[in-house]
Design a protein around this motif. Structure first.
Motif, PDB file in Angstrom:
ATOM      1  N   GLY A  25      12.873 -24.469  -1.324  1.00  0.00           N
ATOM      2  CA  GLY A  25      13.676 -23.647  -2.222  1.00  0.00           C
ATOM      3  C   GLY A  25      13.569 -22.168  -1.900  1.00  0.00           C
ATOM      4  O   GLY A  25      14.573 -21.451  -1.886  1.00  0.00           O
ATOM      5  N   ARG A  29      16.620 -19.861  -0.539  1.00  0.00           N
ATOM      6  CA  ARG A  29      17.001 -18.685  -1.319  1.00  0.00           C
ATOM      7  C   ARG A  29      16.930 -17.421  -0.457  1.00  0.00           C
ATOM      8  O   ARG A  29      17.812 -16.566  -0.518  1.00  0.00           O
ATOM      9  CB  ARG A  29      16.085 -18.554  -2.528  1.00  0.00           C
ATOM     10  CG  ARG A  29      16.428 -17.375  -3.374  1.00  0.00           C
ATOM     11  CD  ARG A  29      15.532 -17.277  -4.571  1.00  0.00           C
ATOM     12  NE  ARG A  29      15.758 -15.987  -5.195  1.00  0.00           N
ATOM     13  CZ  ARG A  29      15.424 -15.696  -6.402  1.00  0.00           C
ATOM     14  NH1 ARG A  29      14.854 -16.576  -7.152  1.00  0.00           N
ATOM     15  NH2 ARG A  29      15.651 -14.502  -6.880  1.00  0.00           N
ATOM     16  N   ASN A  59      20.779 -17.826  -7.819  1.00  0.00           N
ATOM     17  CA  ASN A  59      19.987 -18.479  -8.857  1.00  0.00           C
ATOM     18  C   ASN A  59      20.792 -19.554  -9.583  1.00  0.00           C
ATOM     19  O   ASN A  59      20.275 -20.637  -9.899  1.00  0.00           O
ATOM     20  CB  ASN A  59      19.477 -17.456  -9.864  1.00  0.00           C
ATOM     21  CG  ASN A  59      18.388 -16.591  -9.297  1.00  0.00           C
ATOM     22  OD1 ASN A  59      17.770 -16.929  -8.291  1.00  0.00           O
ATOM     23  ND2 ASN A  59      18.137 -15.463  -9.928  1.00  0.00           N
ATOM     24  N   ILE A  60      22.054 -19.277  -9.861  1.00  0.00           N
ATOM     25  CA  ILE A  60      22.892 -20.253 -10.547  1.00  0.00           C
ATOM     26  C   ILE A  60      23.123 -21.472  -9.652  1.00  0.00           C
ATOM     27  O   ILE A  60      23.030 -22.619 -10.110  1.00  0.00           O
ATOM     28  CB  ILE A  60      24.222 -19.605 -10.983  1.00  0.00           C
ATOM     29  CG1 ILE A  60      23.951 -18.602 -12.101  1.00  0.00           C
ATOM     30  CG2 ILE A  60      25.229 -20.655 -11.424  1.00  0.00           C
ATOM     31  CD1 ILE A  60      25.120 -17.710 -12.447  1.00  0.00           C
ATOM     32  N   GLY A  62      21.175 -22.540  -7.298  1.00  0.00           N
ATOM     33  CA  GLY A  62      19.902 -23.257  -7.255  1.00  0.00           C
ATOM     34  C   GLY A  62      19.641 -24.056  -8.519  1.00  0.00           C
ATOM     35  O   GLY A  62      19.103 -25.166  -8.463  1.00  0.00           O
ATOM     36  N   SER A  63      20.043 -23.511  -9.662  1.00  0.00           N
ATOM     37  CA  SER A  63      19.870 -24.234 -10.920  1.00  0.00           C
ATOM     38  C   SER A  63      20.708 -25.501 -10.936  1.00  0.00           C
ATOM     39  O   SER A  63      20.246 -26.559 -11.376  1.00  0.00           O
ATOM     40  CB  SER A  63      20.253 -23.344 -12.100  1.00  0.00           C
ATOM     41  OG  SER A  63      19.385 -22.238 -12.180  1.00  0.00           O
ATOM     42  N   PHE A  64      21.952 -25.403 -10.463  1.00  0.00           N
ATOM     43  CA  PHE A  64      22.791 -26.597 -10.392  1.00  0.00           C
ATOM     44  C   PHE A  64      22.225 -27.619  -9.417  1.00  0.00           C
ATOM     45  O   PHE A  64      22.235 -28.822  -9.679  1.00  0.00           O
ATOM     46  CB  PHE A  64      24.222 -26.229 -10.018  1.00  0.00           C
ATOM     47  CG  PHE A  64      25.045 -25.794 -11.183  1.00  0.00           C
ATOM     48  CD1 PHE A  64      25.455 -26.692 -12.149  1.00  0.00           C
ATOM     49  CD2 PHE A  64      25.407 -24.463 -11.322  1.00  0.00           C
ATOM     50  CE1 PHE A  64      26.211 -26.289 -13.231  1.00  0.00           C
ATOM     51  CE2 PHE A  64      26.171 -24.046 -12.394  1.00  0.00           C
ATOM     52  CZ  PHE A  64      26.574 -24.965 -13.357  1.00  0.00           C
ATOM     53  N   LEU A  66      19.057 -28.003  -8.538  1.00  0.00           N
ATOM     54  CA  LEU A  66      17.861 -28.589  -9.124  1.00  0.00           C
ATOM     55  C   LEU A  66      18.217 -29.570 -10.232  1.00  0.00           C
ATOM     56  O   LEU A  66      17.603 -30.638 -10.356  1.00  0.00           O
ATOM     57  CB  LEU A  66      16.949 -27.486  -9.666  1.00  0.00           C
ATOM     58  CG  LEU A  66      15.568 -27.905 -10.144  1.00  0.00           C
ATOM     59  CD1 LEU A  66      14.807 -28.599  -9.031  1.00  0.00           C
ATOM     60  CD2 LEU A  66      14.809 -26.697 -10.631  1.00  0.00           C
ATOM     61  N   GLY A  67      19.222 -29.234 -11.033  1.00  0.00           N
ATOM     62  CA  GLY A  67      19.665 -30.160 -12.073  1.00  0.00           C
ATOM     63  C   GLY A  67      20.219 -31.447 -11.485  1.00  0.00           C
ATOM     64  O   GLY A  67      19.956 -32.538 -11.996  1.00  0.00           O
ATOM     65  N   SER A  70      17.254 -33.488 -10.150  1.00  0.00           N
ATOM     66  CA  SER A  70      16.398 -34.066 -11.190  1.00  0.00           C
ATOM     67  C   SER A  70      17.102 -35.174 -11.956  1.00  0.00           C
ATOM     68  O   SER A  70      16.438 -36.035 -12.528  1.00  0.00           O
ATOM     69  CB  SER A  70      15.924 -32.981 -12.160  1.00  0.00           C
ATOM     70  OG  SER A  70      17.018 -32.496 -12.921  1.00  0.00           O
TER      71      SER A  70
END
Length: 92
Positions: A25, A29, A59-60, A62-64, A66-67, A70
């Motif tokens: 990650g 990034r 960041n957004i 990466g959040s998607f 990671l979601g 998971s």
């Protein structure tokens, strides 16, 4: 059957997986940020207003990612058979 995992090995494998994930990650990034900064520097007149916002975009994304990771299914699905019993009662 499910076996309860105890001991040091599960903790070590969890820590190793966490470390690998953190490394990947951070590397992604960094590379995305570097590429975005290079593009902004190459055309500052057009892309200059995005100077600080590329970090938020990364960041957004990466959040998607990671979601999605998971929530990905990790087990196989089994077919559940419908009940074969029938009930009879008044009015049947």
């Amino acid at each position: 059957t499910l076996k309860k995992m105890t001991g040091l090995l599960p903790m070590a494998s969890d820590a190793a997986a966490l470390g690998v994930g953190a490394f990947c990650g951070a590397f992604c990034r960094y590379q995305l940020g570097r590429m975005a900064a290079e593009r902004i520097a190459a055309d500052p007149k057009r892309l200059g207003p995005l100077t600080g916002w590329h970090t938020a975009g990364i960041n957004i994304l990466g959040s998607f990612a990671l979601g999605g990771i998971s929530q990905a299914p990790t087990t196989t699905t089994t077919t559940i058979k419908a009940p074969t019993t029938t009930t009879t009662g008044p009015g049947s």
